[in-house]
Write a protein that holds these residues in place. Structure first.
Motif, PDB file in Angstrom:
ATOM      1  N   LEU A 216      -1.002  -8.098   6.107  1.00  0.00           N
ATOM      2  CA  LEU A 216      -0.243  -8.245   4.863  1.00  0.00           C
ATOM      3  C   LEU A 216       0.151  -6.881   4.302  1.00  0.00           C
ATOM      4  CD1 LEU A 216       0.838  -9.941   2.497  1.00  0.00           C
ATOM      5  CD2 LEU A 216      -1.456  -9.839   1.496  1.00  0.00           C
ATOM      6  N   SER A 217      -0.763  -5.919   4.345  1.00  0.00           N
ATOM      7  CA  SER A 217      -0.454  -4.572   3.851  1.00  0.00           C
ATOM      8  C   SER A 217       0.663  -3.930   4.671  1.00  0.00           C
ATOM      9  CB  SER A 217      -1.709  -3.695   3.915  1.00  0.00           C
ATOM     10  OG  SER A 217      -2.708  -4.185   3.041  1.00  0.00           O
ATOM     11  N   ALA A 218       0.652  -4.157   5.987  1.00  0.00           N
ATOM     12  CA  ALA A 218       1.726  -3.621   6.834  1.00  0.00           C
ATOM     13  C   ALA A 218       3.071  -4.242   6.480  1.00  0.00           C
ATOM     14  CB  ALA A 218       1.398  -3.875   8.301  1.00  0.00           C
ATOM     15  N   ALA A 219       3.066  -5.543   6.191  1.00  0.00           N
ATOM     16  CA  ALA A 219       4.311  -6.223   5.810  1.00  0.00           C
ATOM     17  C   ALA A 219       4.827  -5.701   4.471  1.00  0.00           C
ATOM     18  CB  ALA A 219       4.076  -7.732   5.747  1.00  0.00           C
ATOM     19  N   ILE A 220       3.922  -5.514   3.518  1.00  0.00           N
ATOM     20  CA  ILE A 220       4.318  -4.981   2.212  1.00  0.00           C
ATOM     21  C   ILE A 220       4.904  -3.580   2.359  1.00  0.00           C
ATOM     22  CG2 ILE A 220       3.426  -4.197  -0.021  1.00  0.00           C
ATOM     23  CD1 ILE A 220       1.396  -6.495   0.140  1.00  0.00           C
ATOM     24  N   TRP A 224       8.787  -2.715   1.310  1.00  0.00           N
ATOM     25  CA  TRP A 224       8.668  -2.264  -0.078  1.00  0.00           C
ATOM     26  C   TRP A 224       9.992  -1.654  -0.571  1.00  0.00           C
ATOM     27  CZ3 TRP A 224       5.339  -3.310  -3.723  1.00  0.00           C
ATOM     28  CH2 TRP A 224       5.356  -2.553  -4.897  1.00  0.00           C
ATOM     29  N   PRO A 225      10.570  -2.190  -1.680  1.00  0.00           N
ATOM     30  CA  PRO A 225      11.895  -1.728  -2.114  1.00  0.00           C
ATOM     31  C   PRO A 225      11.867  -0.648  -3.195  1.00  0.00           C
ATOM     32  CG  PRO A 225      11.329  -3.751  -3.254  1.00  0.00           C
ATOM     33  CD  PRO A 225      10.132  -3.389  -2.407  1.00  0.00           C
ATOM     34  N   GLU A 230       4.499   3.840  -6.245  1.00  0.00           N
ATOM     35  CA  GLU A 230       4.274   2.438  -6.609  1.00  0.00           C
ATOM     36  C   GLU A 230       3.788   1.640  -5.401  1.00  0.00           C
ATOM     37  OE1 GLU A 230       6.899   4.170  -7.382  1.00  0.00           O
ATOM     38  OE2 GLU A 230       7.142   4.092  -9.567  1.00  0.00           O
ATOM     39  N   LYS A 231       4.299   1.996  -4.223  1.00  0.00           N
ATOM     40  CA  LYS A 231       3.856   1.319  -2.995  1.00  0.00           C
ATOM     41  C   LYS A 231       2.384   1.597  -2.730  1.00  0.00           C
ATOM     42  CE  LYS A 231       4.811   2.937   1.124  1.00  0.00           C
ATOM     43  NZ  LYS A 231       5.516   3.296   2.374  1.00  0.00           N
ATOM     44  N   TYR A 232       1.959   2.853  -2.906  1.00  0.00           N
ATOM     45  CA  TYR A 232       0.557   3.192  -2.696  1.00  0.00           C
ATOM     46  C   TYR A 232      -0.345   2.403  -3.632  1.00  0.00           C
ATOM     47  CZ  TYR A 232       2.464   7.238  -0.193  1.00  0.00           C
ATOM     48  OH  TYR A 232       3.142   8.053   0.676  1.00  0.00           O
ATOM     49  N   ILE A 233       0.066   2.302  -4.884  1.00  0.00           N
ATOM     50  CA  ILE A 233      -0.733   1.565  -5.870  1.00  0.00           C
ATOM     51  C   ILE A 233      -0.839   0.094  -5.475  1.00  0.00           C
ATOM     52  CG2 ILE A 233      -0.833   0.795  -8.276  1.00  0.00           C
ATOM     53  CD1 ILE A 233       0.575   3.438  -9.020  1.00  0.00           C
ATOM     54  N   PHE A 234       0.294  -0.497  -5.086  1.00  0.00           N
ATOM     55  CA  PHE A 234       0.286  -1.909  -4.727  1.00  0.00           C
ATOM     56  C   PHE A 234      -0.536  -2.152  -3.470  1.00  0.00           C
ATOM     57  CE2 PHE A 234       2.019  -5.973  -3.296  1.00  0.00           C
ATOM     58  CZ  PHE A 234       2.021  -6.681  -4.489  1.00  0.00           C
ATOM     59  N   LEU A 235      -0.451  -1.236  -2.498  1.00  0.00           N
ATOM     60  CA  LEU A 235      -1.257  -1.375  -1.290  1.00  0.00           C
ATOM     61  C   LEU A 235      -2.739  -1.280  -1.616  1.00  0.00           C
ATOM     62  CD1 LEU A 235       0.773   0.721   1.318  1.00  0.00           C
ATOM     63  CD2 LEU A 235       0.465  -1.759   1.284  1.00  0.00           C
TER      64      LEU A 235
END
Length: 311
Positions: A216-220, A224-225, A230-235
């Motif tokens: 799931l983390s790889a897909a995100i 990621w747009p 922000e991507k690091y935080i969400f991951l």
């Protein structure tokens, strides 16, 4: 509603696996490395040995002499203190697993089990001192400062839930009549066999969650747009080790990396939330744990901003 969310989640992962097999393979391999090289050697021995103690009533003999201390200082019974100590030592999701096992064995109440979830299910000291402090933060911050902030946040979280949410939680001495073990686990050999099998069942289930959330983390990360930070935080919110790994390789100011990494570690991530849910009995709600992690992460952010010092 839950069924629809689960179906959407599974179909999305299946499509990602089929369309991007190389990224999926790499993510799955990283997740299984974490499970094989970290979780099995560090967590499985504790799962087996604590299972034996639970089935032989060894916990009470060890911690009963300090029953008054645990009751006055932490509002815990000796069995609850055992879950607290090993949960702090072993890391996710050992605290939740022991609380659920003790409740199932009629050694603590559901109230004490829920209360334990709010402060005994945390990252292990080994994870903090090695993966967080050395690998992620590159030893730029003092380890004693990192521990001080995380322990202080957890302690204040415990006080809040004990005196505010649970209205001065205090464990009773005897909560349930203790049941005699059945003949199936009467002999020492059978006790060890059952504990080993239960330990492997739990560790295999946790490995499955790590595998799914790694993909799931790889897909995100792939779709990621928004911005990189922000991507690091969400991951990190999704899966802790993935988020910390991204921060370790990112080019951002040290103070910001420190803040993000500490808050992620205090919160644990959705993967830890799923692992915790998997080891709980149905009678024990996951909500206190989730709320405590949110509070813990908030307090950690405040203390990092107040006390952060580089080496």
């Amino acid at each position: 509603m839950k069924q629809r969310i689960l179906t959407t989640f599974v179909l999305s992962l299946l499509l990602f696996l089929l369309k991007y097999p190389e990224e999926s393979l790499l993510a799955a391999r990283d997740g299984m490395k974490l499970w094989l090289n970290t979780m099995i050697p560090t967590l499985l021995p504790f799962l087996i040995l604590t299972g034996i103690l639970l089935r032989t009533d060894g916990i009470e003999k060890i911690l009963n002499p300090l029953a008054v201390f645990w009751k006055k200082c932490f509002g815990l019974s000796p069995c609850g203190a055992y879950a607290f100590l090993l949960g702090m030592l072993c890391g996710y999701p050992m605290g939740a697993k022991l609380a659920a096992d003790l409740y199932k064995a009629h050694k603590i109440s559901s109230r004490e089990a829920s209360y334990l979830l709010t402060f005994s299910n945390n990252p292990s000291p080994v994870f903090i001192s090695t993966y967080l402090a050395q690998i992620c933060l590159h030893s730029q911050y003092r380890i004693n400062e990192i521990f001080k902030i995380l322990l202080l946040s957890n302690f204040l979280c415990m006080l809040f839930f004990r005196f505010v949410v649970y209205k001065n939680q205090t464990a009773t001495t005897t909560l349930f009549p203790l049941k005699k073990e059945t003949s199936a686990v009467s002999s020492q050999g059978t006790v060890i066999d059952v504990s080993i099998m239960n330990g492997f069942e739990t560790i295999t289930r946790l490995g499955g969650y790590i595998l799914l959330f790694s993909i799931l983390s790889a897909a995100i990360s792939h779709f990621w747009p928004f911005g990189t930070e922000e991507k690091y935080i969400f991951l990190g919110i999704t899966e802790l080790t993935t988020g910390l790994h991204q921060i370790a390789n990112a080019c951002m100011p040290c103070a910001r990396s420190y803040l993000y990494a500490m808050v992620m570690t205090a919160f644990g991530g959705l993967c830890v939330l799923a692992q915790t849910k998997s080891v709980l009995e149905k009678q024990i709600s996951l909500l206190p744990f989730f709320l405590s992690k949110c509070l813990n992460a908030t307090l950690t952010a405040i203390f990092v901003l107040l006390f952060a010092k580089t080496v």
